[in-house]
Motif scaffolding. Sequence first.
Motif, PDB file in Angstrom:
ATOM      1  N   LEU A  41       0.708  -1.375   0.098  1.00 16.04           N
ATOM      2  CA  LEU A  41      -0.061  -0.141  -0.082  1.00 16.04           C
ATOM      3  C   LEU A  41       0.877   1.410   0.015  1.00 16.04           C
ATOM      4  N   MET A  42       1.865   1.167   0.817  1.00  8.85           N
ATOM      5  CA  MET A  42       2.984   2.784   0.934  1.00  8.85           C
ATOM      6  C   MET A  42       3.465   2.292  -0.425  1.00  8.85           C
ATOM      7  N   GLU A  43       4.011   1.381  -1.202  1.00 12.94           N
ATOM      8  CA  GLU A  43       4.570   1.580  -2.486  1.00 12.94           C
ATOM      9  C   GLU A  43       3.199   2.331  -3.304  1.00 12.94           C
ATOM     10  N   TYR A  44       1.929   1.461  -3.550  1.00 12.36           N
ATOM     11  CA  TYR A  44       1.404   2.081  -4.046  1.00 12.36           C
ATOM     12  C   TYR A  44       0.747   4.165  -4.071  1.00 12.36           C
ATOM     13  N   ARG A  82      -4.706  -8.517  -5.219  1.00 12.32           N
ATOM     14  CA  ARG A  82      -4.727  -9.101  -4.174  1.00 12.32           C
ATOM     15  C   ARG A  82      -4.239  -7.608  -2.764  1.00 12.32           C
ATOM     16  N   LEU A  83      -3.627  -5.930  -3.438  1.00 11.79           N
ATOM     17  CA  LEU A  83      -4.064  -5.400  -2.717  1.00 11.79           C
ATOM     18  C   LEU A  83      -5.501  -4.697  -2.544  1.00 11.79           C
ATOM     19  N   TYR A  84      -5.748  -5.279  -3.636  1.00 11.40           N
ATOM     20  CA  TYR A  84      -7.653  -3.879  -3.614  1.00 11.40           C
ATOM     21  C   TYR A  84      -8.616  -5.439  -2.631  1.00 11.40           C
ATOM     22  N   LYS A  85      -7.800  -5.919  -2.115  1.00 13.40           N
ATOM     23  CA  LYS A  85      -9.023  -6.841  -1.765  1.00 13.40           C
ATOM     24  C   LYS A  85      -8.392  -6.157  -0.330  1.00 13.40           C
ATOM     25  N   TRP A  86      -7.262  -6.441  -0.065  1.00 12.55           N
ATOM     26  CA  TRP A  86      -6.507  -6.233   1.305  1.00 12.55           C
ATOM     27  C   TRP A  86      -7.017  -4.794   1.472  1.00 12.55           C
ATOM     28  N   VAL A  87      -7.585  -3.753   0.962  1.00  9.61           N
ATOM     29  CA  VAL A  87      -7.042  -2.768   1.109  1.00  9.61           C
ATOM     30  C   VAL A  87      -8.845  -2.693   1.379  1.00  9.61           C
ATOM     31  N   GLU A  88      -9.729  -2.714   0.839  1.00  7.18           N
ATOM     32  CA  GLU A  88     -11.299  -3.340   0.826  1.00  7.18           C
ATOM     33  C   GLU A  88     -11.151  -3.854   2.514  1.00  7.18           C
ATOM     34  N   SER A  89     -10.469  -5.140   2.412  1.00  3.38           N
ATOM     35  CA  SER A  89     -10.613  -5.570   3.542  1.00  3.38           C
ATOM     36  C   SER A  89     -10.092  -4.245   5.245  1.00  3.38           C
TER      37      SER A  89
END
Length: 124
Positions: A41-44, A82-89
């Motif tokens: 997330l920080m890299e994004y 995977r990042l998208y779903k992690w952020v959604e969570s």
Amino acid sequence: LYTRKDVNYMKNKAPKLDEVGFEWTPRGNTKMSWDEGFEMLMEYGRINEDFDVPCPVSTTTSLEANNEENGKSVDRKSDAFRLYKWVESLHVMYRSYKLGRQSGSLSDERVVLLIKHGFVFRND
């Protein structure tokens, strides 16, 4: 043994479970540790200057990508998904956190850390 009436159970057990690497994955959305998700997330955020991670759409036709999200083909094994779903969570856990309920791996310290870095939780 856990009972719903024991309000201190998770307060006492969660740190011990964290120490042994317990996966706090809500509903099996993604197999990503807190550290891996936070780093991604920080890299994004560094690259995109925001933390609004969109659902990635794939143009591949592989069997893994044949699942659909919003009517479009999505590669559910990609790091982007995977990042998208992690952020959604995170947003789901934050709703529980605000209500004072168990919120998976979203502790006070992690909420403050995310906000300090500029992450904005949805208010829905």
